[in-house]
Design a protein around this motif. Structure first.
Motif, PDB file in Angstrom:
ATOM      1  N   GLN A  10      36.574  75.642  52.444  1.00 45.98           N
ATOM      2  CA  GLN A  10      35.150  75.965  52.406  1.00 45.98           C
ATOM      3  C   GLN A  10      34.435  74.933  51.535  1.00 45.98           C
ATOM      4  O   GLN A  10      34.966  74.530  50.494  1.00 45.98           O
ATOM      5  CB  GLN A  10      34.910  77.364  51.812  1.00 45.98           C
ATOM      6  CG  GLN A  10      35.549  78.496  52.588  1.00 45.98           C
ATOM      7  CD  GLN A  10      34.825  78.777  53.891  1.00 45.98           C
ATOM      8  OE1 GLN A  10      33.603  78.816  53.951  1.00 45.98           O
ATOM      9  NE2 GLN A  10      35.595  78.964  54.949  1.00 45.98           N
ATOM     10  N   THR A  68      31.050  74.418  49.378  1.00 50.80           N
ATOM     11  CA  THR A  68      29.924  75.132  48.787  1.00 50.80           C
ATOM     12  C   THR A  68      28.816  74.153  48.432  1.00 50.80           C
ATOM     13  O   THR A  68      29.024  72.944  48.396  1.00 50.80           O
ATOM     14  CB  THR A  68      30.365  75.873  47.509  1.00 50.80           C
ATOM     15  OG1 THR A  68      30.793  74.896  46.554  1.00 50.80           O
ATOM     16  CG2 THR A  68      31.476  76.868  47.798  1.00 50.80           C
ATOM     17  N   ARG A  69      27.658  74.706  48.132  1.00 52.54           N
ATOM     18  CA  ARG A  69      26.540  73.872  47.678  1.00 52.54           C
ATOM     19  C   ARG A  69      26.927  73.101  46.410  1.00 52.54           C
ATOM     20  O   ARG A  69      26.539  71.955  46.230  1.00 52.54           O
ATOM     21  CB  ARG A  69      25.318  74.732  47.393  1.00 52.54           C
ATOM     22  CG  ARG A  69      24.690  75.340  48.614  1.00 52.54           C
ATOM     23  CD  ARG A  69      23.514  76.239  48.189  1.00 52.54           C
ATOM     24  NE  ARG A  69      23.096  77.115  49.250  1.00 52.54           N
ATOM     25  CZ  ARG A  69      22.136  76.818  50.121  1.00 52.54           C
ATOM     26  NH1 ARG A  69      21.506  75.674  50.040  1.00 52.54           N
ATOM     27  NH2 ARG A  69      21.817  77.661  51.068  1.00 52.54           N
ATOM     28  N   GLU A  70      27.677  73.751  45.531  1.00 57.65           N
ATOM     29  CA  GLU A  70      28.086  73.118  44.285  1.00 57.65           C
ATOM     30  C   GLU A  70      28.988  71.914  44.543  1.00 57.65           C
ATOM     31  O   GLU A  70      28.883  70.891  43.869  1.00 57.65           O
ATOM     32  CB  GLU A  70      28.791  74.128  43.369  1.00 57.65           C
ATOM     33  CG  GLU A  70      27.877  75.188  42.793  1.00 57.65           C
ATOM     34  CD  GLU A  70      27.459  76.256  43.817  1.00 57.65           C
ATOM     35  OE1 GLU A  70      28.247  76.539  44.756  1.00 57.65           O
ATOM     36  OE2 GLU A  70      26.342  76.781  43.690  1.00 57.65           O
ATOM     37  N   ASP A  80      25.470  77.247  58.024  1.00 60.44           N
ATOM     38  CA  ASP A  80      26.232  78.398  57.525  1.00 60.44           C
ATOM     39  C   ASP A  80      25.938  79.609  58.413  1.00 60.44           C
ATOM     40  O   ASP A  80      25.208  80.520  58.033  1.00 60.44           O
ATOM     41  CB  ASP A  80      25.861  78.675  56.067  1.00 60.44           C
ATOM     42  CG  ASP A  80      26.668  79.802  55.458  1.00 60.44           C
ATOM     43  OD1 ASP A  80      27.729  80.156  56.014  1.00 60.44           O
ATOM     44  OD2 ASP A  80      26.232  80.335  54.414  1.00 60.44           O
ATOM     45  N   GLY A 133      27.585  81.728  52.299  1.00 64.44           N
ATOM     46  CA  GLY A 133      27.272  80.835  51.193  1.00 64.44           C
ATOM     47  C   GLY A 133      28.144  79.596  51.114  1.00 64.44           C
ATOM     48  O   GLY A 133      28.048  78.838  50.147  1.00 64.44           O
ATOM     49  N   SER A 134      28.993  79.378  52.094  1.00 64.27           N
ATOM     50  CA  SER A 134      29.818  78.174  52.144  1.00 64.27           C
ATOM     51  C   SER A 134      30.004  77.757  53.601  1.00 64.27           C
ATOM     52  O   SER A 134      29.793  78.545  54.515  1.00 64.27           O
ATOM     53  CB  SER A 134      31.172  78.395  51.466  1.00 64.27           C
ATOM     54  OG  SER A 134      31.904  79.389  52.150  1.00 64.27           O
TER      55      SER A 134
END
Length: 173
Positions: free
Chosen positions: A75, A77-79, A133, A138-139
């Protein structure tokens, strides 16, 4: 008379130097659509047939996905995207600092920026992330990113032949 000769010589020398500098200024102009298409073809056409297939796009997408998936959990993520971009910014700063240097320092900085350069990944931009997404967890999964890459491929394949060539890259979509 001698003063005039000296002035004319200085003018001639400055004109000669200016003509040598002109190509470097011209080279910094914005790339044409044809140039951008050529660069894209070089990056994406892995088998050298002057066309990009959906399989080549999917392979490139999978490679890019792995570079963003820092923790290897399948996955993104935004981070993780932010961290990849920040690492690239840092590598770019190091490259700027190493411009005046020679040898190993410059080579190391150039190599680092090549490896840190984020590949294009569907969903990299904040608004696109939400669109890609599809399960809204969220990922981004590889399946979600690959599906979006396929949609982008079909949109870019303007003549519908299953391949993207240089003319498809230069056409407005």
């Amino acid at each position: 008379m001698r003063k005039n000769t000296l002035i004319l010589g200085a003018i001639a020398a400055s004109l000669a130097l200016t003509s040598l500098a002109a190509p470097t200024f011209a080279a910094r102009q914005k790339a044409t659509p044809e140039q951008r298409a050529e660069w894209m073809m070089k990056r994406l056409d892995t088998n050298g047939d002057k066309k990009v297939s959906l399989e080549e796009i999917q392979a490139r997408t999978s490679e890019a996905f792995k570079t963003f998936d820092a923790d290897g959990n399948g996955q993104v993520t935004r981070e993780e995207i932010k961290a990849k971009r920040q690492a690239f910014r840092e590598a770019r700063k190091e490259m700027r600092a190493a411009r005046d240097k020679t040898g190993e320092e410059k080579t190391a900085a150039m190599e680092k920026i090549r490896e840190m350069r984020p590949a294009m990944l569907p969903g990299m931009r904040p608004r696109a992330f939400d669109r890609v997404d599809t399960d809204k967890n969220g990922s981004l999964s590889l399946a979600e990113v690959s599906e979006q890459a396929g949609k982008m491929f079909k949109r870019r394949d303007t003549n519908g032949d299953g391949f993207i060539d240089a003319t498809d890259f230069t056409k407005k979509i």
